[in-house]
Design a protein around this motif. Structure first.
Motif, PDB file in Angstrom:
ATOM      1  N   ALA A 127       0.845  -1.201   0.000  1.00 48.17           N
ATOM      2  CA  ALA A 127       0.000   0.000   0.000  1.00 48.17           C
ATOM      3  C   ALA A 127       0.877   1.247   0.000  1.00 48.17           C
ATOM      4  CB  ALA A 127      -0.912   0.008   1.222  1.00 48.17           C
ATOM      5  N   PHE A 128       0.355   2.310  -0.596  1.00 48.74           N
ATOM      6  CA  PHE A 128       0.965   3.631  -0.543  1.00 48.74           C
ATOM      7  C   PHE A 128      -0.110   4.618  -0.118  1.00 48.74           C
ATOM      8  CE2 PHE A 128       3.532   1.415  -3.741  1.00 48.74           C
ATOM      9  CZ  PHE A 128       4.810   1.687  -3.287  1.00 48.74           C
ATOM     10  N   ASN A 129       0.309   5.735   0.485  1.00 49.68           N
ATOM     11  CA  ASN A 129      -0.673   6.746   0.855  1.00 49.68           C
ATOM     12  C   ASN A 129      -0.588   7.940  -0.099  1.00 49.68           C
ATOM     13  OD1 ASN A 129       1.399   8.563   1.806  1.00 49.68           O
ATOM     14  ND2 ASN A 129       1.538   7.326   3.672  1.00 49.68           N
ATOM     15  N   ARG A 130      -1.514   8.870   0.061  1.00 49.58           N
ATOM     16  CA  ARG A 130      -1.564  10.009  -0.861  1.00 49.58           C
ATOM     17  C   ARG A 130      -0.333  10.892  -0.757  1.00 49.58           C
ATOM     18  NH1 ARG A 130      -5.908  14.248   1.831  1.00 49.58           N
ATOM     19  NH2 ARG A 130      -5.159  14.100   3.981  1.00 49.58           N
ATOM     20  N   TYR A 131       0.334  10.878   0.398  1.00 48.72           N
ATOM     21  CA  TYR A 131       1.540  11.676   0.555  1.00 48.72           C
ATOM     22  C   TYR A 131       2.689  11.092  -0.273  1.00 48.72           C
ATOM     23  CZ  TYR A 131      -1.240  13.363   4.463  1.00 48.72           C
ATOM     24  OH  TYR A 131      -2.263  13.873   5.230  1.00 48.72           O
ATOM     25  N   ASP A 132       2.739   9.753  -0.354  1.00 49.55           N
ATOM     26  CA  ASP A 132       3.737   9.114  -1.208  1.00 49.55           C
ATOM     27  C   ASP A 132       3.536   9.527  -2.660  1.00 49.55           C
ATOM     28  OD1 ASP A 132       4.871   7.657   0.914  1.00 49.55           O
ATOM     29  OD2 ASP A 132       3.414   6.035   0.680  1.00 49.55           O
ATOM     30  N   GLU A 133       2.289   9.471  -3.114  1.00 49.82           N
ATOM     31  CA  GLU A 133       1.968   9.798  -4.501  1.00 49.82           C
ATOM     32  C   GLU A 133       2.283  11.264  -4.801  1.00 49.82           C
ATOM     33  OE1 GLU A 133      -1.919   8.396  -5.764  1.00 49.82           O
ATOM     34  OE2 GLU A 133      -1.884   6.865  -4.198  1.00 49.82           O
ATOM     35  N   HIS A 134       2.004  12.138  -3.836  1.00 46.41           N
ATOM     36  CA  HIS A 134       2.292  13.563  -4.026  1.00 46.41           C
ATOM     37  C   HIS A 134       3.798  13.811  -4.041  1.00 46.41           C
ATOM     38  CE1 HIS A 134       1.796  17.922  -3.749  1.00 46.41           C
ATOM     39  NE2 HIS A 134       2.713  17.907  -2.782  1.00 46.41           N
ATOM     40  N   ALA A 135       4.509  13.098  -3.160  1.00 44.80           N
ATOM     41  CA  ALA A 135       5.945  13.349  -2.999  1.00 44.80           C
ATOM     42  C   ALA A 135       6.712  13.092  -4.282  1.00 44.80           C
ATOM     43  CB  ALA A 135       6.503  12.481  -1.875  1.00 44.80           C
ATOM     44  N   ILE A 136       6.407  12.010  -4.993  1.00 42.19           N
ATOM     45  CA  ILE A 136       7.217  11.686  -6.173  1.00 42.19           C
ATOM     46  C   ILE A 136       6.997  12.704  -7.299  1.00 42.19           C
ATOM     47  CG2 ILE A 136       7.168   9.235  -5.583  1.00 42.19           C
ATOM     48  CD1 ILE A 136       5.385   8.840  -8.080  1.00 42.19           C
ATOM     49  N   MET A 137       5.843  13.381  -7.295  1.00 40.73           N
ATOM     50  CA  MET A 137       5.585  14.377  -8.330  1.00 40.73           C
ATOM     51  C   MET A 137       6.421  15.642  -8.134  1.00 40.73           C
ATOM     52  SD  MET A 137       3.666  12.810 -10.290  1.00 40.73           S
ATOM     53  CE  MET A 137       2.644  11.333 -10.284  1.00 40.73           C
ATOM     54  N   GLN A 138       7.023  15.802  -6.946  1.00 42.58           N
ATOM     55  CA  GLN A 138       7.849  16.968  -6.666  1.00 42.58           C
ATOM     56  C   GLN A 138       9.318  16.713  -6.967  1.00 42.58           C
ATOM     57  OE1 GLN A 138       5.703  19.387  -5.908  1.00 42.58           O
ATOM     58  NE2 GLN A 138       4.212  17.711  -5.918  1.00 42.58           N
ATOM     59  N   MET A 139       9.634  15.498  -7.434  1.00 44.50           N
ATOM     60  CA  MET A 139      11.032  15.118  -7.614  1.00 44.50           C
ATOM     61  C   MET A 139      11.364  14.953  -9.084  1.00 44.50           C
ATOM     62  SD  MET A 139      11.028  12.228  -4.632  1.00 44.50           S
ATOM     63  CE  MET A 139      10.524  12.629  -2.951  1.00 44.50           C
ATOM     64  N   ASN A 140      12.532  15.422  -9.465  1.00 48.03           N
ATOM     65  CA  ASN A 140      12.985  15.312 -10.847  1.00 48.03           C
ATOM     66  C   ASN A 140      13.738  13.995 -11.039  1.00 48.03           C
ATOM     67  OD1 ASN A 140      13.489  15.955 -13.513  1.00 48.03           O
ATOM     68  ND2 ASN A 140      15.345  17.108 -13.018  1.00 48.03           N
ATOM     69  N   ARG A 141      13.054  12.905 -10.751  1.00 44.73           N
ATOM     70  CA  ARG A 141      13.611  11.563 -10.893  1.00 44.73           C
ATOM     71  C   ARG A 141      12.555  10.651 -11.492  1.00 44.73           C
ATOM     72  NH1 ARG A 141      19.149  11.427 -10.417  1.00 44.73           N
ATOM     73  NH2 ARG A 141      19.863  12.257  -8.422  1.00 44.73           N
ATOM     74  N   SER A 142      12.997   9.579 -12.132  1.00 46.83           N
ATOM     75  CA  SER A 142      12.059   8.586 -12.659  1.00 46.83           C
ATOM     76  C   SER A 142      11.736   7.596 -11.549  1.00 46.83           C
ATOM     77  CB  SER A 142      12.662   7.859 -13.865  1.00 46.83           C
ATOM     78  OG  SER A 142      12.794   8.732 -14.967  1.00 46.83           O
ATOM     79  N   ILE A 143      10.531   7.730 -10.997  1.00 43.59           N
ATOM     80  CA  ILE A 143      10.108   6.923  -9.854  1.00 43.59           C
ATOM     81  C   ILE A 143       8.744   6.304 -10.148  1.00 43.59           C
ATOM     82  CG2 ILE A 143       9.688   6.903  -7.364  1.00 43.59           C
ATOM     83  CD1 ILE A 143      11.177   9.569  -7.192  1.00 43.59           C
ATOM     84  N   GLU A 144       8.578   5.053  -9.795  1.00 47.63           N
ATOM     85  CA  GLU A 144       7.294   4.378  -9.948  1.00 47.63           C
ATOM     86  C   GLU A 144       6.884   3.734  -8.632  1.00 47.63           C
ATOM     87  OE1 GLU A 144       8.187   1.767 -13.352  1.00 47.63           O
ATOM     88  OE2 GLU A 144       9.480   3.469 -13.859  1.00 47.63           O
ATOM     89  N   LEU A 145       5.631   3.894  -8.277  1.00 50.05           N
ATOM     90  CA  LEU A 145       5.061   3.238  -7.102  1.00 50.05           C
ATOM     91  C   LEU A 145       4.180   2.104  -7.596  1.00 50.05           C
ATOM     92  CD1 LEU A 145       4.009   6.354  -4.948  1.00 50.05           C
ATOM     93  CD2 LEU A 145       6.245   5.211  -5.083  1.00 50.05           C
ATOM     94  N   VAL A 146       4.535   0.886  -7.226  1.00 49.71           N
ATOM     95  CA  VAL A 146       3.808  -0.302  -7.677  1.00 49.71           C
ATOM     96  C   VAL A 146       3.224  -1.017  -6.466  1.00 49.71           C
ATOM     97  CG1 VAL A 146       3.980  -2.518  -8.870  1.00 49.71           C
ATOM     98  CG2 VAL A 146       5.293  -0.549  -9.699  1.00 49.71           C
TER      99      VAL A 146
END
Length: 305
Positions: A130-149
């Protein structure tokens, strides 16, 4: 994935399969490492890779994807574990130790694979129940290729994977040649140069194609390689080349050619023919009519990826 339900149908009766997280996270890690290419389109390199005495860390899983990009897998073992920050630490470490990674690729996959590593945008894949909404928001602020699966195990019989969120970092197109699938491919301009030099009708066709592909879902990401654009979800599902001289767009999709009625001049089985990118079915788009025939096959590849 709480809304995902799977049922076993037997003798006309439906029985729900219960979806759970793995009781021991190492079981999930081993399962993914043993099936990494099937599940993620990534060739497995090493488990629990040490970052040395100074950094005192261990990267859960290391691999290299079908576009030649290094991939770090981190598995979330506790609800309060900040797996994203940990993975970002390892990404920075990896960029500072490119030679070490190249030697690992050479040892595991050979010199040819080591020569085409794409360092423009190494990926971080975080896998958790599971991931929470803060995880999903956090990766959008980063200039990296990140995927939450997110994953669920169903009675040990089925494994479900869901791409919850993804961020494609802004990197430079790779300066090295991307991996080829079987044989050789002709020397050509970069794909961005080819698109810039394309006649307007061809550029318009590509614009319509790209809009359709990116409109297939919020989970679609685009990666710019030297000779092709790679569109993917968890794995590549469409690799696109632009050829201004012949006024042709080539699209390689992951659709079994044996299940498609091949059409001379439009679709071709390339399982044994060298080409850039990934996919066993080649589609040639020269006009709007070709594009309309190609779109359902691209969607089929998207749904299967």
């Amino acid at each position: 994935m709480s809304d995902l339900k799977l049922f076993r149908i037997q003798d006309g009766k439906a029985a729900e399969l219960q979806g759970n997280a793995f009781a021991v996270e190492v079981s999930l890690q081993r399962l993914i490492e043993n099936n990494m290419e099937t599940l993620f389109g990534v060739r497995f390199l090493e488990t629990e890779h040490s970052t040395g005495a100074k950094h005192r860390g261990r990267i859960d899983s290391l691999g290299i994807d079908e576009n030649g990009s290094p991939v770090i897998f981190e598995y979330k073992r506790a609800s309060n574990e900040n797996v994203i920050n940990q993975g970002l630490f390892y990404l920075d470490w990896l960029l500072d130790h490119r030679g070490e990674f190249k030697l690992l690729v050479m040892r595991k996959l050979g010199a040819q694979a080591a020569e085409v590593i794409d360092w423009s945008n190494p990926r971080l894949v975080c896998v958790a129940g599971a991931f929470n909404r803060y995880d999903e928001h956090a990766i959008m602020q980063m200039n990296r290729s990140i995927e939450l699966v997110r994953y669920r195990d169903f009675d040990g019989e089925l494994l479900a994977l869901e791409l919850v969120a993804s961020r494609s970092g802004v990197g430079e197109p790779s300066g090295s040649a991307p991996p080829k699938t079987g044989g050789t491919a002709p020397v050509q301009r970069t794909v961005t140069e080819s698109l810039a030099q394309a006649p307007q009708p061809l550029a318009d066709l590509y614009g319509t194609l790209e809009a359709f592909i990116e409109g297939l879902g919020d989970d679609v990401t685009k990666k710019i390689l030297k000779f092709y654009f790679a569109f993917r979800r968890i794995k590549n599902f469409a690799c696109v080349e632009i050829h201004p001289r012949s006024q042709t767009i080539l699209v390689y999709v992951k659709v079994d050619p044996a299940g498609v009625k091949l059409e001379d001049g439009f679709s071709r089985d390339v399982r044994n023919i060298g080409h850039y990118g990934t996919g066993d079915l080649e589609l040639r788009i020269r006009a709007q009519a070709d594009l309309e025939k190609a779109l359902p096959l691209i969607q089929l590849s998207y749904e299967a990826s």
